[in-house]
Design an enzyme around this catalytic site. Structure first.
Site, PDB file in Angstrom:
ATOM      1  N   PHE A 123       0.851  -1.295  -0.001  1.00 61.52           N
ATOM      2  CA  PHE A 123      -0.077  -0.121  -0.052  1.00 61.52           C
ATOM      3  C   PHE A 123       1.018   1.377   0.182  1.00 61.52           C
ATOM      4  O   PHE A 123       1.870   1.253   0.328  1.00 61.52           O
ATOM      5  CB  PHE A 123      -0.760   0.063   1.213  1.00 61.52           C
ATOM      6  N   GLN A 236      -7.966  14.379   3.307  1.00 57.76           N
ATOM      7  CA  GLN A 236      -7.050  13.660   2.224  1.00 57.76           C
ATOM      8  C   GLN A 236      -7.933  13.351   1.118  1.00 57.76           C
ATOM      9  O   GLN A 236      -9.071  13.096   1.018  1.00 57.76           O
ATOM     10  CB  GLN A 236      -6.852  12.305   2.852  1.00 57.76           C
ATOM     11  N   HIS A 238      -8.120  11.098  -1.753  1.00 55.77           N
ATOM     12  CA  HIS A 238      -7.642   9.807  -2.538  1.00 55.77           C
ATOM     13  C   HIS A 238      -7.541  10.032  -4.087  1.00 55.77           C
ATOM     14  O   HIS A 238      -8.402  10.481  -4.727  1.00 55.77           O
ATOM     15  CB  HIS A 238      -8.586   8.716  -2.071  1.00 55.77           C
ATOM     16  N   LEU A 248     -14.713   4.991  -4.670  1.00 57.34           N
ATOM     17  CA  LEU A 248     -13.440   4.604  -4.647  1.00 57.34           C
ATOM     18  C   LEU A 248     -13.021   3.552  -5.442  1.00 57.34           C
ATOM     19  O   LEU A 248     -13.882   2.567  -5.357  1.00 57.34           O
ATOM     20  CB  LEU A 248     -13.262   4.368  -3.117  1.00 57.34           C
ATOM     21  N   GLU A 251      -7.131   1.614  -3.212  1.00 56.70           N
ATOM     22  CA  GLU A 251      -5.434   1.634  -3.421  1.00 56.70           C
ATOM     23  C   GLU A 251      -5.069   0.278  -3.499  1.00 56.70           C
ATOM     24  O   GLU A 251      -4.009   0.030  -4.437  1.00 56.70           O
ATOM     25  CB  GLU A 251      -5.074   2.278  -2.276  1.00 56.70           C
ATOM     26  N   ARG A 282      -0.853   9.154  -0.777  1.00 53.70           N
ATOM     27  CA  ARG A 282      -2.076   9.571  -1.366  1.00 53.70           C
ATOM     28  C   ARG A 282      -2.157  11.255  -2.067  1.00 53.70           C
ATOM     29  O   ARG A 282      -2.411  11.652  -2.667  1.00 53.70           O
ATOM     30  CB  ARG A 282      -3.192   9.372  -0.625  1.00 53.70           C
ATOM     31  N   HIS A 348     -11.657  11.838   0.929  1.00 58.33           N
ATOM     32  CA  HIS A 348     -11.913  10.715   1.271  1.00 58.33           C
ATOM     33  C   HIS A 348     -11.703  10.415   2.862  1.00 58.33           C
ATOM     34  O   HIS A 348     -12.272   9.461   3.246  1.00 58.33           O
ATOM     35  CB  HIS A 348     -10.574   9.848   0.466  1.00 58.33           C
ATOM     36  N   ARG A 390      -2.897  10.428   6.299  1.00 54.82           N
ATOM     37  CA  ARG A 390      -2.992   9.273   6.860  1.00 54.82           C
ATOM     38  C   ARG A 390      -2.381   8.268   5.587  1.00 54.82           C
ATOM     39  O   ARG A 390      -2.556   8.400   4.285  1.00 54.82           O
ATOM     40  CB  ARG A 390      -4.409   8.971   7.045  1.00 54.82           C
TER      41      ARG A 390
END
Ligand code: FAD
Length: 578
Positions: A123, A236, A238, A248, A251, A282, A348, A390
């Site tokens: 990730f 954030q 994304h 979404l 990821e 991100r 996100h 994050r």
């Protein structure tokens, strides 16, 4: 008290607001300790947004390569752009493995390696594959498993109850008042301890991956009680939201090897993050996409770039990413097996929220004084673990780990403290909100105000920000707040009055958005997800600090006295390159 009144009064040891991962994990801990605990949730528990999480939950199990807590800690610190509090991060990474094994023992069906151990995928921003997953439905299986455990331990569920007010008097939390969505009417929940676990609040933006219920209700309630929010400017975006919908594309798509390409077919991440490419964090990837789009290299010159999965092949896509494939087919009629998927940055995750200490006790000021009996965990809280940005898969882990911590802290508190009296006329505040909307004479519609807010937030406070735009946005928010006072609803009924609860939600969106933007205007630097084109550099001298913000009669009051906790001997600030 007559029988009708008695039916609307509930006495408990503890109340948990929110049935996502954080709320359920806390409730389970309390129930296992033998306490009477009620979970109040506005959506059915298994429809909480945690269930939409696809990619995974982070822990340095080292099942597929070598890894360590120290590395997980370093990656999280770097991901946070040195705003995350390192004492919190240290505790978090040390608890993460235990949290995953607990889930395994509860029966979560994790995807496995050939030799039967929990599989882990890569990730963004994590140096090692650390995301424990179950195909692309990780949140779904975690949430369902926890819900079953809660039923087993007799947690009392009040589904479709929406909390309309907090009962805090003389700095002591005494319970909440909630609207019964199914039947109508206000109920009082009286308890020694209350947990706010109401999740994220991306619905302030037009393009967002968040569920419709993610409206930040508890943030509005905290502000109206004269309490502060922390680090709200950090939102954030994304990188892979479905074009126009914001839904979404996990990821995990890039974790499994997906590429990003622009309208010219170039893998543009080469220019921005040579080493990590698509698996940079991100904020970095979203800015790179936005730059490509702004400079005219989007697909067909439009506001999107592509997520290309074709080289992974049909078998892998169907085995590992069945849900995201379906989403692209259903919403854009694009099958990722044969075609690249149009995507754009989508609001996100919210790094800021209700300030809390390591025991999840709610803070009333930057010095660290607490509100007695009030707790918060999960996305709605700000501990601050994620700082300015994050890392993916750290938030399911946060919700579960700090949900457990909240349960333990509340359990201790409940054992050692008596029940405080309710404030006089405890339902007045909530009743006032209901009657203002039901009986108002104004002509404004909450849905119109919401759309205008979302449009403007996405336009003026997105991936790239500057003072001029955000000042324009503040003017819009103030006007919308004034118009909100004139909102009336058409539905005057009791049962399933969506008009009523959506109007309440819009009030909360307008309230915390002002705090978010004032904080973003004040922070004259770029750090993590907050990127100012007029202040493009990180400024450690002035800004390695948290933002505390209150709402006052004169507007938003900001305080920047709380410094980020940095272990200078282990993780001193570095330039953040990927
Ligand atoms: C599409 C998507 C995919 C994601 N994927 C991942 C991932 O793979 N890995 C990862 O780590 N993170 C992921 N995240 C982030 C992560 O899922 C969330 O941060 C986390 O699940 C939040 O959990 P929570 O318990 O705080 O809140 P939620 O799960 O959002 O639950 C909030 C609860 O609060 C209740 N509630 C809200 N307001 C009220 C009110 N006024 N009264 C009563 N109840 C109320 C709701 O009914 C709900 O039960 C993803 C997020 C999204 C949107």
């Amino acid at each position: 008290m007559n029988i009708e009144e008695a039916k609307k009064y509930h006495r408990m040891d503890a109340i948990v607001v929110g049935a996502g991962l954080a709320g359920l994990r806390a409730a389970l801990e309390l129930a296992r300790d033998g306490h009477e605990v009620a979970v109040l949730t506005k959506v059915y528990p298994t429809r909480s947004h945690s269930g939409a999480a696809q990619g995974g939950i982070a822990a340095s199990l080292a099942n597929t390569t070598d890894d360590s807590e120290e590395l997980h800690m370093f990656d999280t610190v770097k991901g946070s752009d040195w705003l995350g509090d390192q004492n919190i991060i240290e505790f978090f990474v040390s608890e993460a493995k235990k949290t995953v094994y607990e889930f395994e023992h509860m029966g979560v069906p994790f995807s496995r390696t050939e030799d039967g151990r929990i599989n882990q995928r890569a990730f963004g921003g994590h140096q090692k594959p650390r995301a424990c997953f179950s195909a692309d439905i990780t949140g779904h299986v975690l949430l369902h498993t926890l819900y079953e455990q809660c039923l087993k331990y007799n947690v009392h569920f009040y589904n479709e109850f929406q909390v309309f007010s907090l009962l805090v008097e003389k700095n002591i939390s005494r319970g909440v008042v909630a609207w019964d969505i199914r039947n109508g009417g206000l109920h009082t929940f009286h308890a020694k301890a209350v947990l706010l676990a109401t999740g994220g609040y991306g619905r302030a933006f037009k393009v967002t991956s968040n569920a419709h219920a993610n409206t930040g209700d508890s943030l509005g309630l905290i502000l109206e009680n004269g309490l502060p929010l922390e680090d709200m400017e950090f939102v954030q975006f994304h990188p892979t939201g479905l074009f126009k919908h914001g839904i979404l594309m996990s990821e995990a798509c890039r974790g499994e090897g997906g590429y990003l390409t622009n309208g010219k077919g170039e893998r543009f991440m080469e220019k921005y993050a040579k080493e990590k490419m698509e698996l940079a964090p991100r904020d970095v990837v979203s800015r790179s996409e936005q730059t490509e789009i702004n400079e005219g290299r989007g697909g067909n010159g439009d506001d999107y770039v592509y997520l290309d999965m074709r080289h992974l092949g049909e078998e892998k896509i169907i085995k590992r990413l069945p849900q995201v494939r379906d989403l692209a087919i259903n919403y854009l009629k694009v099958d990722m097996i044969n075609e690249p998927v149009p995507i754009q940055p989508t609001a996100h995750y919210s790094m800021g929220g209700i300030p809390a200490n390591i025991n999840t006790e709610v803070l009333k000021n930057p010095k660290g004084d607490i509100v007695v009996g009030l707790y918060t965990a999960g996305e709605t809280s700000c501990l601050s673990l994620h700082g300015a940005n994050r890392l993916g898969t750290n938030s399911l882990q946060e919700a579960a780990t700090f949900g457990r911590v909240a349960g333990t802290s509340m359990s201790e508190f409940v054992k050692n403290n008596g029940l405080e009296n309710l404030p006089a006329n405890e339902t007045d505040n909530a009743r006032g909100k209901v009657s203002a909307l039901m009986e108002g004479k104004g002509k404004e519609r909450h849905s119109v105000l919401k759309e205008e807010l979302q449009e403007n937030m996405t336009k003026y406070a997105g991936v790239y920000r500057n003072e001029k735009d955000m000042k324009k946005l503040m003017k819009v928010i103030k006007e919308l707040q004034a118009r909100y006072k004139k909102v009336t609803i058409d539905d005057k009924g009791d049962a399933y009055n969506m008009d009523l609860f959506e109007a309440f939600e819009v009030g909360n969106l307008l309230s915390f958005s002002e705090v978010m933007i004032e904080g973003a205007i004040a922070r004259k630097e770029s750090r993590g997800a907050h990127f100012r084109t007029d202040h493009p550099k990180r400024d450690d001298k002035k800004w390695m600090k948290h933002t505390f913000a209150w709402k006052t009669a004169k507007g938003v009051k900001l305080d920047h006295t709380r410094k980020a906790i940095i272990y200078m001997d282990r993780f001193p600030p570095l330039e953040r390159k990927y």
